[in-house]
Scaffold this motif. Structure first.
Motif, short mmCIF file in Angstrom:
data_model
loop_
_atom_site.label_atom_id
_atom_site.label_comp_id
_atom_site.label_asym_id
_atom_site.label_seq_id
_atom_site.Cartn_x
_atom_site.Cartn_y
_atom_site.Cartn_z
N SER A 38 -18.53 -23.12 -23.71
CA SER A 38 -18.36 -22.83 -22.22
C SER A 38 -19.51 -22.38 -21.49
O SER A 38 -19.68 -22.76 -20.00
N ALA A 39 -20.49 -21.76 -21.90
CA ALA A 39 -21.94 -21.60 -21.20
C ALA A 39 -22.47 -22.84 -20.79
O ALA A 39 -23.04 -22.84 -19.62
N LEU A 40 -22.33 -23.98 -21.58
CA LEU A 40 -22.79 -25.02 -21.14
C LEU A 40 -22.22 -25.95 -20.17
O LEU A 40 -22.74 -26.92 -19.57
N ALA A 41 -20.79 -25.72 -20.11
CA ALA A 41 -19.86 -26.38 -19.21
C ALA A 41 -19.86 -26.02 -17.73
O ALA A 41 -18.95 -25.80 -17.13
N HIS A 42 -21.04 -25.94 -17.19
CA HIS A 42 -21.27 -25.83 -15.91
C HIS A 42 -22.21 -26.50 -15.33
O HIS A 42 -23.55 -26.08 -15.84
N PRO A 43 -22.54 -27.31 -14.22
CA PRO A 43 -23.56 -27.81 -13.68
C PRO A 43 -24.77 -26.96 -13.42
O PRO A 43 -25.92 -27.32 -13.74
N VAL A 44 -24.61 -25.87 -12.95
CA VAL A 44 -25.71 -25.13 -12.59
C VAL A 44 -26.38 -24.56 -13.95
O VAL A 44 -27.63 -24.43 -14.01
N ARG A 45 -25.44 -24.11 -14.87
CA ARG A 45 -26.21 -23.69 -16.12
C ARG A 45 -26.92 -24.84 -16.83
O ARG A 45 -27.97 -24.58 -17.23
N LEU A 46 -26.47 -26.19 -16.71
CA LEU A 46 -27.10 -26.94 -17.41
C LEU A 46 -28.54 -27.31 -16.71
O LEU A 46 -29.66 -27.42 -17.28
N SER A 61 -30.60 -25.92 -5.52
CA SER A 61 -29.17 -26.26 -6.19
C SER A 61 -28.91 -24.98 -7.11
O SER A 61 -27.67 -25.18 -7.38
N LEU A 62 -29.45 -24.05 -7.26
CA LEU A 62 -29.07 -23.06 -8.05
C LEU A 62 -28.12 -21.70 -7.21
O LEU A 62 -28.13 -20.73 -7.94
N GLY A 63 -27.98 -21.89 -5.92
CA GLY A 63 -27.28 -20.96 -5.30
C GLY A 63 -28.16 -19.60 -4.91
O GLY A 63 -29.27 -19.63 -4.88
N THR A 64 -27.12 -18.74 -4.84
CA THR A 64 -28.01 -17.43 -4.16
C THR A 64 -28.56 -16.75 -5.45
O THR A 64 -28.16 -16.97 -6.56
N THR A 65 -29.16 -15.68 -5.06
CA THR A 65 -29.69 -14.93 -6.47
C THR A 65 -28.79 -14.28 -7.29
O THR A 65 -28.78 -14.32 -8.54
N GLY A 66 -27.51 -13.99 -6.42
CA GLY A 66 -26.50 -13.11 -7.32
C GLY A 66 -25.69 -14.19 -8.38
O GLY A 66 -25.56 -13.93 -9.60
N GLN A 67 -25.75 -15.61 -7.71
CA GLN A 67 -24.99 -16.53 -8.48
C GLN A 67 -26.07 -16.87 -9.74
O GLN A 67 -25.64 -17.22 -10.78
N LEU A 68 -27.51 -17.06 -9.51
CA LEU A 68 -28.38 -17.21 -10.45
C LEU A 68 -28.56 -16.27 -11.38
O LEU A 68 -28.21 -16.71 -12.58
N TYR A 69 -28.25 -15.01 -11.48
CA TYR A 69 -28.29 -13.85 -12.36
C TYR A 69 -27.00 -14.16 -13.26
O TYR A 69 -26.92 -13.77 -14.26
N HIS A 70 -25.98 -14.43 -12.32
CA HIS A 70 -24.39 -14.70 -13.10
C HIS A 70 -24.69 -15.89 -14.33
O HIS A 70 -24.31 -15.45 -15.38
N HIS A 71 -25.26 -16.66 -13.87
CA HIS A 71 -25.36 -18.10 -14.90
C HIS A 71 -26.28 -17.65 -15.96
O HIS A 71 -26.15 -18.01 -17.07
#
Length: 166
Positions: free
Chosen positions: A90-98, A119-129
């Motif tokens: 599941s951790a690999l199944a997201h385009p941003v995480r890849l 393409s990595l979004g906001t800082t909050g989204q980055l830390y989430h991923h």
């Protein structure tokens, strides 16, 4: 017992060198002796019929070099509880995480370097991923705000990606 002449020794050595050179495939090319040379070697070594093996030799753009192989008996894999693999997959199944994994393997290691990527979004989204990848074992923190892919995960990540190609 007769002593070998110099010519006989040279001829024997030339045969051995020729055999060795013929046994090694050119870089990136399949073994000329057969398309399934790795599979044939696996069958010879496996104690039981049915096994899965992945292996690789990778030099990253940063110069780090990793060699890895991992094998499992097919019966063990088929009898395992596959739900235990859901978090890692599941951790690999997201385009941003890849994208994060790719950028880190290419040399970006700090959150500041990663945050610069549009393409990595906001800082909050980055830390989430990043947290998702660390929790699943695909990344580790190597210092304050620094991330790396553990050496033992480099070839497996590339293997998963290779397995998804059609």
């Amino acid at each position: 017992m007769t002593e070998e002449t110099l010519a006989e020794r040279v001829a024997r050595l030339e045969e051995r060198v020729g055999a060795l050179e013929g046994a090694a495939p050119a870089a990136g090319r399949p073994e000329p002796a057969g398309a399934f040379w790795a599979l044939d070697a696996l069958k010879e070594r496996a104690a039981e019929p049915g096994a899965v093996l992945f292996t690789g030799s990778v030099t990253l753009p940063s110069g780090e070099h990793y060699e890895w192989q991992q094998g499992h008996l097919a019966g063990d894999l088929l009898s395992d509880d596959w739900s235990q693999n859901a978090e890692a997959l599941s951790a690999l199944a997201h385009p941003v995480r890849l994208l994060l994994l790719r950028e880190i393997l290419r040399g970006a290691g700090t959150t500041a370097e990663l945050a610069d990527h549009e393409s990595l979004g906001t800082t909050g989204q980055l830390y989430h991923h990043l947290r998702q990848l660390v929790a699943a074992g695909w990344l580790r923190t190597t210092g304050r705000g620094r991330y790396s892919v553990p050496g033992e995960r480099v070839v497996p990540i590339l293997t998963v990606l290779a397995a998804t190609r059609r």
